[in-house]
Motif scaffolding. Structure first.
Motif, mmCIF file in Angstrom:
data_model
loop_
_atom_site.group_PDB
_atom_site.id
_atom_site.type_symbol
_atom_site.label_atom_id
_atom_site.label_comp_id
_atom_site.label_asym_id
_atom_site.label_seq_id
_atom_site.Cartn_x
_atom_site.Cartn_y
_atom_site.Cartn_z
ATOM 1 N N MET A 54 7.682 -2.423 -6.609
ATOM 2 C CA MET A 54 7.747 -3.794 -6.093
ATOM 3 C C MET A 54 8.216 -3.847 -4.643
ATOM 4 O O MET A 54 8.123 -4.887 -3.996
ATOM 5 C CB MET A 54 8.670 -4.652 -6.967
ATOM 6 C CG MET A 54 8.061 -4.993 -8.313
ATOM 7 S SD MET A 54 8.958 -6.257 -9.260
ATOM 8 C CE MET A 54 10.528 -5.472 -9.532
ATOM 9 N N THR A 55 8.691 -2.710 -4.112
ATOM 10 C CA THR A 55 9.200 -2.707 -2.738
ATOM 11 C C THR A 55 8.114 -2.489 -1.691
ATOM 12 O O THR A 55 8.363 -2.681 -0.500
ATOM 13 C CB THR A 55 10.275 -1.606 -2.572
ATOM 14 O OG1 THR A 55 9.679 -0.320 -2.819
ATOM 15 C CG2 THR A 55 11.433 -1.830 -3.530
ATOM 16 N N VAL A 56 6.907 -2.077 -2.108
ATOM 17 C CA VAL A 56 5.844 -1.783 -1.140
ATOM 18 C C VAL A 56 4.510 -2.357 -1.612
ATOM 19 O O VAL A 56 4.283 -2.519 -2.812
ATOM 20 C CB VAL A 56 5.683 -0.256 -0.917
ATOM 21 C CG1 VAL A 56 6.903 0.323 -0.215
ATOM 22 C CG2 VAL A 56 5.460 0.465 -2.243
ATOM 23 N N GLY A 57 3.618 -2.629 -0.668
ATOM 24 C CA GLY A 57 2.282 -3.126 -1.003
ATOM 25 C C GLY A 57 1.342 -1.974 -1.287
ATOM 26 O O GLY A 57 0.599 -1.524 -0.402
ATOM 27 N N LEU A 58 1.332 -1.499 -2.519
ATOM 28 C CA LEU A 58 0.581 -0.298 -2.881
ATOM 29 C C LEU A 58 -0.928 -0.490 -2.872
ATOM 30 O O LEU A 58 -1.678 0.448 -2.630
ATOM 31 C CB LEU A 58 1.002 0.182 -4.283
ATOM 32 C CG LEU A 58 2.374 0.827 -4.440
ATOM 33 C CD1 LEU A 58 2.610 1.153 -5.898
ATOM 34 C CD2 LEU A 58 2.461 2.095 -3.596
ATOM 35 N N PHE A 59 -1.391 -1.697 -3.174
ATOM 36 C CA PHE A 59 -2.813 -1.893 -3.471
ATOM 37 C C PHE A 59 -3.548 -2.712 -2.410
ATOM 38 O O PHE A 59 -4.622 -3.236 -2.662
ATOM 39 C CB PHE A 59 -2.956 -2.542 -4.847
ATOM 40 C CG PHE A 59 -2.344 -1.722 -5.945
ATOM 41 C CD1 PHE A 59 -2.999 -0.597 -6.437
ATOM 42 C CD2 PHE A 59 -1.101 -2.044 -6.470
ATOM 43 C CE1 PHE A 59 -2.432 0.180 -7.442
ATOM 44 C CE2 PHE A 59 -0.533 -1.285 -7.476
ATOM 45 C CZ PHE A 59 -1.191 -0.162 -7.955
ATOM 46 N N GLY A 119 -2.529 -8.449 -3.281
ATOM 47 C CA GLY A 119 -1.954 -9.745 -2.948
ATOM 48 C C GLY A 119 -0.791 -9.655 -1.970
ATOM 49 O O GLY A 119 -0.344 -8.577 -1.582
ATOM 50 N N GLU A 120 -0.302 -10.835 -1.575
ATOM 51 C CA GLU A 120 0.761 -10.928 -0.589
ATOM 52 C C GLU A 120 2.132 -10.751 -1.231
ATOM 53 O O GLU A 120 2.313 -10.925 -2.435
ATOM 54 C CB GLU A 120 0.698 -12.296 0.108
ATOM 55 C CG GLU A 120 -0.603 -12.569 0.845
ATOM 56 C CD GLU A 120 -0.818 -11.605 1.997
ATOM 57 O OE1 GLU A 120 0.185 -11.228 2.649
ATOM 58 O OE2 GLU A 120 -1.977 -11.212 2.245
ATOM 59 N N ALA A 121 3.101 -10.443 -0.372
ATOM 60 C CA ALA A 121 4.480 -10.304 -0.838
ATOM 61 C C ALA A 121 5.100 -11.679 -1.072
ATOM 62 O O ALA A 121 4.688 -12.684 -0.486
ATOM 63 C CB ALA A 121 5.307 -9.536 0.186
ATOM 64 N N MET A 122 6.094 -11.735 -1.953
ATOM 65 C CA MET A 122 6.924 -12.917 -2.151
ATOM 66 C C MET A 122 8.322 -12.598 -1.637
ATOM 67 O O MET A 122 8.675 -11.435 -1.442
ATOM 68 C CB MET A 122 6.984 -13.293 -3.633
ATOM 69 C CG MET A 122 5.652 -13.681 -4.234
ATOM 70 S SD MET A 122 5.874 -14.151 -5.978
ATOM 71 C CE MET A 122 4.162 -14.425 -6.445
ATOM 72 N N THR A 159 8.973 -8.832 -1.626
ATOM 73 C CA THR A 159 8.758 -7.984 -2.807
ATOM 74 C C THR A 159 7.366 -8.217 -3.370
ATOM 75 O O THR A 159 6.796 -9.303 -3.207
ATOM 76 C CB THR A 159 9.828 -8.269 -3.886
ATOM 77 O OG1 THR A 159 9.725 -7.299 -4.918
ATOM 78 C CG2 THR A 159 9.652 -9.639 -4.502
ATOM 79 N N TYR A 160 6.809 -7.217 -3.998
ATOM 80 C CA TYR A 160 5.465 -7.275 -4.583
ATOM 81 C C TYR A 160 5.592 -7.186 -6.109
ATOM 82 O O TYR A 160 5.303 -6.153 -6.714
ATOM 83 C CB TYR A 160 4.597 -6.136 -4.052
ATOM 84 C CG TYR A 160 4.337 -6.187 -2.570
ATOM 85 C CD1 TYR A 160 3.166 -6.754 -2.070
ATOM 86 C CD2 TYR A 160 5.256 -5.674 -1.660
ATOM 87 C CE1 TYR A 160 2.921 -6.810 -0.700
ATOM 88 C CE2 TYR A 160 5.032 -5.715 -0.293
ATOM 89 C CZ TYR A 160 3.852 -6.287 0.177
ATOM 90 O OH TYR A 160 3.619 -6.340 1.538
#
Length: 556
Positions: free
Chosen positions: A198-203, A208-211, A230-231
């Motif tokens: 949840m700490t990085v935008g893996l995909f 999708g965007e972070a919250m 967070t993702y």
């Protein structure tokens, strides 16, 4: 793999006609020469492919314990009681799906079952990831995702029944302990991996965007402060990414034993049987949830202790009534386990061990958040105890909740190994005694913490006692399964393993509901005191059936 190499001199009989190169006709694990020359390698290959598939099943099934904590931290517009319904729904359906899964191996074959049941988990994993991208997603969508994630819970019964058929009796304790114990690492894997991913935008764009966190969160290495992006959607997507290669490995690397599944009828027929029986279980579970859950989701007509027996009985009866053709004959033959009193005694004992492990795994993260995340002080305006003031020194559930399940899963194969040496029932007796004391002690610590303005001072004894509970339940998981292998023959042991695991898995529903209800009532300690009383009762059951001097089956 060539089937011909494993069939011996004669061709397969009509009742053992092979349908693919994955089918094995000649299987004699108790024959030492066959085992060393042929069986051992095949059995171990199936075991080590089964383990990661089962691990992922646990991860998808139990991911809601962690997801709900982060949903609170992100400001999703749901009350804690509503979030507890997500863990409860996943828990109930995981147990309910286990009832038909107990019979899948005989009806559909091991390879076919593991492949399909693992592949189906990709659906709730992806759907959950999509739903978590928007805080305005309605509650019913998350409840539907939790419902489908119960498929992962069902997989355990089929997986254990399958591995049981591959190994000789003298090695079943260790083999089942490895499959279940390392499979149970799905709980710990999920609790460690979800906060991490949840700490990085893996995909990328697909993910999708972070919250932005509205409350402090955490991960394995400590606190993550409010305001951090967070993702949360990665908590679903990550499992789909891992499952895809695993289901391919199951398809090409596992086998169907024709000695166990002589009339599964081909791959499509096998898939049809699995989906048909799961549709029955799903319909019964949906009805039970509708009658149990409060409005506006359901009618709220039944309490938990009425809903659960109703679901179990209806599922078993409908499976028997709705079966047809060869399926009807196979199910009727396997229903013979219900006439054996030891099926019921072992069911109770497995609730103590696995039911506790899975129930506490599901309930612990949110319990830590609610009990230790707030200051419990008297409201001067009402004179009543309040539980809404944020505790600045609160431990993060995402940092600590993984430790207990990790210990329980790690020690499970040890329980099977010790039981192979000294006997399953004596091991079960000792761990039951430990769980009586530890559960009562946890209740007392909960009482102190939930009445304190500084509950964090009680967190360390709380965690240590829970770790002890998880360790005892992990050892007991191995010992009870070893006892089943001693009591029942090879054809009945698989369904009994599946059935006991199915009923025990309702712990994943009972524990969050009971603990949640008692927290809401301001008396969380009563939940743990109740569990301690049940453990004490089962300690007596274990002694009566398997340890007293004139027991029908002495073990040891």
């Amino acid at each position: 793999m060539s089937t011909k190499k494993l069939q011996g001199a004669g061709a397969p009989t009509t009742s053992q006609q092979t349908h693919s190169s994955a089918d094995i006709v000649d299987w004699r694990p108790e024959d030492e020469r066959f085992w060393q020359s042929t069986g051992k390698g095949i059995a171990n290959r199936n075991l080590w492919i089964s383990i990661p598939n089962l691990l992922m099943a646990f991860a998808v099934w139990l991911m809601w314990g962690m997801i709900t904590v982060q949903m609170l931290n992100l400001g999703f517009p749901f009350k804690p009681a509503e979030l507890f319904t997500l863990t409860a729904i996943a828990g109930l359906m995981g147990a309910t799906f286990r009832i038909p899964a107990s019979f899948f191996i005989r009806l559909a074959g091991g390879r076919n079952t593991v492949f399909l049941t693992s592949a189906l988990l990709i659906i709730p994993a992806v759907w959950t990831g999509i739903a978590l991208q928007d805080t305005s997603t309605p509650l019913w969508v998350f409840q539907a995702c939790a419902f489908l994630s119960g498929i992962g819970g069902g997989n355990f019964s089929a997986s254990m029944s399958n591995i049981n058929t591959f190994f000789p009796k003298k090695q079943q304790g260790l083999a089942l302990g490895l499959n279940a114990g390392l499979g149970n690492f799905g709980v710990t894997t999920m609790q460690v991996v979800i906060p991490l991913v949840m700490t990085v935008g893996l995909f990328g764009a697909f993910g999708g965007e972070a919250m932005t966190l509205t409350k402090d969160s955490g991960w394995l290495l400590g606190k993550i402060v409010a305001g951090t992006p967070t993702y949360i959607q990665n908590a679903g997507f990550i499992w789909a990414a891992v499952l895809i290669p695993l289901v391919v490995l199951a398809w090409f690397g596992m086998n169907n034993l024709m000695t166990i599944s002589p009339t599964y009828g081909g791959t499509l027929a096998a898939f049809g049987k699995i989906l048909y029986l799961w549709a029955i279980a799903g319909g019964v579970g949906l009805l039970g949830l509708y009658l149990y859950l409060p409005a506006p989701v359901g009618l709220g007509l039944l309490n938990m202790w009425v809903a659960l027996p109703l679901i179990i009985v209806l599922c078993v009866l409908l499976m028997k009534l709705a079966a047809f053709g060869e399926m009807k004959t196979n199910i009727a033959a396997q229903f013979a386990i219900f006439k054996n009193k030891h099926t019921w005694s072992m069911t109770a004992l497995y609730i103590v061990t696995f039911g506790s492990f899975i129930g506490f795994s599901m309930a612990l993260p949110l319990s830590i958040t609610v009990i230790f995340g707030f200051q419990h002080v008297i409201d001067p305006a009402t004179g009543l105890m309040g539980h809404t003031l944020k505790n600045p020194n609160a431990p993060s559930a995402l940092t600590y909740a993984w430790i207990g399940p990790f210990v329980g899963a790690l020690i499970r194969p040890v329980g099977g190994w010790i039981s192979d040496k000294v006997g399953g029932s004596i091991v079960t007796q000792w761990i039951s005694a430990v769980m009586v004391v530890a559960s009562a002690a946890v209740g007392y610590v909960m009482l102190l913490a939930y009445g304190s303005a500084t509950p964090e001072q009680y967190f360390m004894p709380f965690m240590l006692l829970f770790i002890l509970l998880f360790a005892a339940s992990g050892i007991g998981n191995g010992s009870t399964f070893r006892t089943v292998g001693i009591i029942f023959d090879r054809l009945q042991a698989g369904p009994v393993l599946g059935w006991t695991a199915a009923v025990a898995a309702y712990g994943a529903f009972i524990a969050p509901v009971v603990i949640g209800q008692q927290i809401k009532a301001g008396t969380p300690q009563y939940a743990m005191y109740g569990f301690a009383i049940f453990y004490a009762l089962c300690l007596v059951i274990n002694w009566w059936f398997y340890l007293r001097a004139d027991a029908e089956i002495k073990n040891p």
